[in-house]
Design a protein around this motif. Structure first.
Motif, PDB file in Angstrom:
ATOM      1  N   LYS A   1      16.309  -9.896 -12.431  1.00 30.07           N
ATOM      2  CA  LYS A   1      15.047  -9.145 -12.515  1.00 30.07           C
ATOM      3  C   LYS A   1      14.276  -9.158 -11.189  1.00 30.07           C
ATOM      4  O   LYS A   1      13.078  -9.451 -11.134  1.00 30.07           O
ATOM      5  CB  LYS A   1      14.167  -9.683 -13.653  1.00 30.07           C
ATOM      6  N   ILE A   2      14.999  -8.849 -10.119  1.00 27.83           N
ATOM      7  CA  ILE A   2      14.374  -8.685  -8.813  1.00 27.83           C
ATOM      8  C   ILE A   2      14.850  -7.365  -8.224  1.00 27.83           C
ATOM      9  O   ILE A   2      15.823  -6.772  -8.715  1.00 27.83           O
ATOM     10  CB  ILE A   2      14.712  -9.840  -7.850  1.00 27.83           C
ATOM     11  N   LYS A   3      14.191  -6.876  -7.188  1.00 21.68           N
ATOM     12  CA  LYS A   3      14.604  -5.638  -6.549  1.00 21.68           C
ATOM     13  C   LYS A   3      14.124  -5.590  -5.111  1.00 21.68           C
ATOM     14  O   LYS A   3      13.207  -6.315  -4.717  1.00 21.68           O
ATOM     15  CB  LYS A   3      14.070  -4.425  -7.319  1.00 21.68           C
ATOM     16  N   VAL A   4      14.734  -4.721  -4.327  1.00 28.99           N
ATOM     17  CA  VAL A   4      14.356  -4.503  -2.937  1.00 28.99           C
ATOM     18  C   VAL A   4      13.279  -3.416  -2.894  1.00 28.99           C
ATOM     19  O   VAL A   4      13.388  -2.395  -3.580  1.00 28.99           O
ATOM     20  CB  VAL A   4      15.575  -4.072  -2.099  1.00 28.99           C
ATOM     21  N   VAL A   5      12.242  -3.635  -2.099  1.00 27.84           N
ATOM     22  CA  VAL A   5      11.195  -2.633  -1.903  1.00 27.84           C
ATOM     23  C   VAL A   5      10.943  -2.478  -0.409  1.00 27.84           C
ATOM     24  O   VAL A   5      11.243  -3.366   0.384  1.00 27.84           O
ATOM     25  CB  VAL A   5       9.876  -3.020  -2.616  1.00 27.84           C
ATOM     26  N   SER A   6      10.379  -1.340  -0.063  1.00 31.16           N
ATOM     27  CA  SER A   6      10.004  -1.111   1.328  1.00 31.16           C
ATOM     28  C   SER A   6       8.749  -1.906   1.643  1.00 31.16           C
ATOM     29  O   SER A   6       7.823  -1.985   0.834  1.00 31.16           O
ATOM     30  CB  SER A   6       9.763   0.380   1.559  1.00 31.16           C
ATOM     31  N   HIS A   7       8.705  -2.504   2.829  1.00 32.68           N
ATOM     32  CA  HIS A   7       7.578  -3.371   3.180  1.00 32.68           C
ATOM     33  C   HIS A   7       6.270  -2.593   3.303  1.00 32.68           C
ATOM     34  O   HIS A   7       5.191  -3.138   3.072  1.00 32.68           O
ATOM     35  CB  HIS A   7       7.876  -4.095   4.501  1.00 32.68           C
ATOM     36  N   ASP A   8       6.347  -1.311   3.648  1.00 40.69           N
ATOM     37  CA  ASP A   8       5.132  -0.513   3.785  1.00 40.69           C
ATOM     38  C   ASP A   8       4.741   0.196   2.497  1.00 40.69           C
ATOM     39  O   ASP A   8       3.802   0.993   2.482  1.00 40.69           O
ATOM     40  CB  ASP A   8       5.291   0.521   4.910  1.00 40.69           C
ATOM     41  N   GLY A   9       5.447  -0.083   1.393  1.00 37.44           N
ATOM     42  CA  GLY A   9       5.103   0.527   0.118  1.00 37.44           C
ATOM     43  C   GLY A   9       5.687   1.904  -0.089  1.00 37.44           C
ATOM     44  O   GLY A   9       5.503   2.490  -1.155  1.00 37.44           O
ATOM     45  N   GLY A  10       6.401   2.440   0.884  1.00 39.83           N
ATOM     46  CA  GLY A  10       6.994   3.765   0.750  1.00 39.83           C
ATOM     47  C   GLY A  10       8.319   3.706   0.000  1.00 39.83           C
ATOM     48  O   GLY A  10       8.769   2.644  -0.441  1.00 39.83           O
ATOM     49  N   PRO A  11       8.983   4.862  -0.156  1.00 38.02           N
ATOM     50  CA  PRO A  11      10.281   4.881  -0.849  1.00 38.02           C
ATOM     51  C   PRO A  11      11.366   4.235  -0.008  1.00 38.02           C
ATOM     52  O   PRO A  11      11.303   4.241   1.226  1.00 38.02           O
ATOM     53  CB  PRO A  11      10.536   6.381  -1.055  1.00 38.02           C
ATOM     54  N   LEU A  12      12.367   3.675  -0.677  1.00 38.46           N
ATOM     55  CA  LEU A  12      13.506   3.098   0.023  1.00 38.46           C
ATOM     56  C   LEU A  12      14.347   4.218   0.627  1.00 38.46           C
ATOM     57  O   LEU A  12      14.628   5.219  -0.033  1.00 38.46           O
ATOM     58  CB  LEU A  12      14.361   2.273  -0.941  1.00 38.46           C
ATOM     59  N   THR A  13      14.743   4.038   1.869  1.00 39.11           N
ATOM     60  CA  THR A  13      15.571   5.031   2.540  1.00 39.11           C
ATOM     61  C   THR A  13      17.012   4.558   2.596  1.00 39.11           C
ATOM     62  O   THR A  13      17.297   3.354   2.538  1.00 39.11           O
ATOM     63  CB  THR A  13      15.059   5.290   3.964  1.00 39.11           C
TER      64      THR A  13
ATOM     65  N   THR B   1      12.226  -4.254   4.769  1.00 36.61           N
ATOM     66  CA  THR B   1      12.245  -4.408   3.317  1.00 36.61           C
ATOM     67  C   THR B   1      12.019  -5.864   2.949  1.00 36.61           C
ATOM     68  O   THR B   1      12.148  -6.761   3.791  1.00 36.61           O
ATOM     69  CB  THR B   1      13.598  -3.960   2.729  1.00 36.61           C
ATOM     70  N   HIS B   2      11.672  -6.117   1.713  1.00 34.88           N
ATOM     71  CA  HIS B   2      11.753  -7.457   1.155  1.00 34.88           C
ATOM     72  C   HIS B   2      11.972  -7.375  -0.334  1.00 34.88           C
ATOM     73  O   HIS B   2      11.915  -6.298  -0.934  1.00 34.88           O
ATOM     74  CB  HIS B   2      10.549  -8.340   1.529  1.00 34.88           C
ATOM     75  N   VAL B   3      12.249  -8.506  -0.953  1.00 36.64           N
ATOM     76  CA  VAL B   3      12.668  -8.552  -2.350  1.00 36.64           C
ATOM     77  C   VAL B   3      11.525  -9.121  -3.193  1.00 36.64           C
ATOM     78  O   VAL B   3      10.910 -10.122  -2.817  1.00 36.64           O
ATOM     79  CB  VAL B   3      13.943  -9.412  -2.517  1.00 36.64           C
ATOM     80  N   ILE B   4      11.262  -8.474  -4.323  1.00 30.65           N
ATOM     81  CA  ILE B   4      10.174  -8.895  -5.210  1.00 30.65           C
ATOM     82  C   ILE B   4      10.707  -9.074  -6.623  1.00 30.65           C
ATOM     83  O   ILE B   4      11.791  -8.601  -6.969  1.00 30.65           O
ATOM     84  CB  ILE B   4       9.035  -7.856  -5.225  1.00 30.65           C
ATOM     85  N   HIS B   5       9.928  -9.785  -7.433  1.00 28.27           N
ATOM     86  CA  HIS B   5      10.207  -9.844  -8.859  1.00 28.27           C
ATOM     87  C   HIS B   5       9.764  -8.537  -9.503  1.00 28.27           C
ATOM     88  O   HIS B   5       8.761  -7.936  -9.106  1.00 28.27           O
ATOM     89  CB  HIS B   5       9.461 -11.008  -9.507  1.00 28.27           C
ATOM     90  N   LEU B   6      10.514  -8.089 -10.506  1.00 25.56           N
ATOM     91  CA  LEU B   6      10.116  -6.883 -11.215  1.00 25.56           C
ATOM     92  C   LEU B   6       8.810  -7.142 -11.950  1.00 25.56           C
ATOM     93  O   LEU B   6       8.674  -8.153 -12.650  1.00 25.56           O
ATOM     94  CB  LEU B   6      11.190  -6.463 -12.216  1.00 25.56           C
TER      95      LEU B   6
ATOM     96  N   MET C   1       0.849  -1.184   0.000  1.00 25.09           N
ATOM     97  CA  MET C   1       0.000   0.000   0.000  1.00 25.09           C
ATOM     98  C   MET C   1       0.889   1.241   0.000  1.00 25.09           C
ATOM     99  O   MET C   1       1.331   1.703   1.047  1.00 25.09           O
ATOM    100  CB  MET C   1      -0.921   0.011   1.221  1.00 25.09           C
ATOM    101  N   PRO C   2       1.235   1.783  -1.187  1.00 26.63           N
ATOM    102  CA  PRO C   2       2.086   2.963  -1.246  1.00 26.63           C
ATOM    103  C   PRO C   2       1.366   4.194  -0.723  1.00 26.63           C
ATOM    104  O   PRO C   2       0.152   4.164  -0.498  1.00 26.63           O
ATOM    105  CB  PRO C   2       2.393   3.094  -2.751  1.00 26.63           C
ATOM    106  N   PRO C   3       2.084   5.309  -0.536  1.00 30.88           N
ATOM    107  CA  PRO C   3       1.450   6.526  -0.008  1.00 30.88           C
ATOM    108  C   PRO C   3       0.304   7.040  -0.866  1.00 30.88           C
ATOM    109  O   PRO C   3      -0.573   7.737  -0.376  1.00 30.88           O
ATOM    110  CB  PRO C   3       2.616   7.529   0.017  1.00 30.88           C
TER     111      PRO C   3
END
Length: 307
Positions: free
Chosen positions: A104-116, A179-184, A20-22
């Motif tokens: 083709k994977i990347k790190v994302v913030s678990h709360d959907g916000g920007p990576l800090t 954070t966790h890692v997802i497929h693009l 759920m992004p901002p």
């Protein structure tokens, strides 16, 4: 049999997660598995190891290091190479290293916000405590201290098994950094309505719109019309279809009166009229934008006069 099946379903871990992004629009992402993450990690280790080998060859050529110190210097240089590599790569490429880009994977913030920066530094420094430093300890210790080597190996094994039992396949560093890692996600481009075949005609001439008739609407109304036309791809039945046909008829009449289009539009050709008008309106707005006239909506002229 039914209770057993229910218990098994509860133990299943989801392969997708909803963020759920901002902006408030939920995004469903596919969680990266342990295998693909391991492949990315091996790729990154190979890249940093290649850089280490090049530096060690240079030091040996310059006679800066000898056989007695080569292992210690190599371990220190490997640390100084890989830590900035992981942190800077994920900062520059928004959660990706070269290995992650290949897989083709990347790190994302678990709360959907920007990576800090804090989260990326924390997760990569924890990687040192989880894998690299105990691994270096195992390689550097000799057979005279088997207990220390065994403890270090056991710690690595525990850290490697944590993602297997975690719902989001997170390691300890991801848990601490949030954070966790997802497929693009694979982008799916919708067909451009303006490039549809020109089969939207009543006769050989088709619908013709003059320049002054296309000056009444802007980009906002064009996007609204595009959404309506894309919705025509499904064919609902019953009352829903009747309501939609009624809506199309109302829109056609409003456009005709607004632009001064004198010729009546038969019911069977209303959708073709809207498609032809959409294409003509889009080409008209794009042409005006080339000359610096960006028309946001139908109130553009009024706003310009008030300014």
């Amino acid at each position: 049999m039914i209770p057993r099946l229910r218990r098994k379903r509860k133990k299943e871990r989801p392969s997708r997660d909803q963020l759920m992004p901002p902006e408030g629009v939920p995004l469903t992402m596919q969680i990266a598995g342990v295998g693909v993450r391991l492949g990315a990690q091996i790729t990154d280790i190979a890249i940093t190891t290649a850089a280490l080998v090049c530096i060690m060859i240079l030091l040996a050529t310059l006679n800066i290091t000898g056989p007695q110190t080569i292992v210690a210097i190599g371990a220190l240089l490997f640390f100084l190479i890989r830590v900035p590599y992981y942190i800077l790569a994920e900062l520059v490429w928004n959660g990706q290293t070269l290995g992650k880009r290949i897989m083709k994977i990347k790190v994302v913030s678990h709360d959907g916000g920007p990576l800090t920066t804090h989260a990326l530094v924390l997760r990569n420094m924890m990687k040192e405590a989880e894998v690299f430093l105990p691994g270096t300890l195992v390689l550097m210790l000799d057979a005279s201290s088997p207990l220390s080597s065994l403890l270090a190996f056991g710690w690595i094994a525990v850290c490697l098994f944590v993602p297997v039992f975690d719902r989001y396949r997170r390691r300890l560093g991801d848990m601490m950094a949030g954070t966790h890692v997802i497929h693009l996600p694979v982008p799916v481009l919708l067909k451009d309505l303006a490039r549809e075949p020109r089969a939207l005609t009543l006769d050989r001439k088709g619908f013709v719109f003059l320049s002054h008739q296309l000056d009444h609407y802007g980009a906002f109304e064009l996007q609204t019309l595009e959404g309506l036309l894309r919705a025509q791809g499904t064919r609902p039945a019953g009352n829903i279809l009747a309501e939609r046909d009624k809506t199309i008829a109302t829109i056609v009449e409003k456009i005709r009166k607004k632009i001064g289009y004198a010729s009546p539009v038969p019911p069977a050709d209303r959708l073709k009229f809207l498609q032809a008008f959409y294409k003509a309106q889009r080409e008209h707005l794009e042409q005006r934008q080339l000359f610096g006239d960006r028309r946001e909506n139908k109130h553009y002229a009024k706003n310009g006069e008030d300014g």
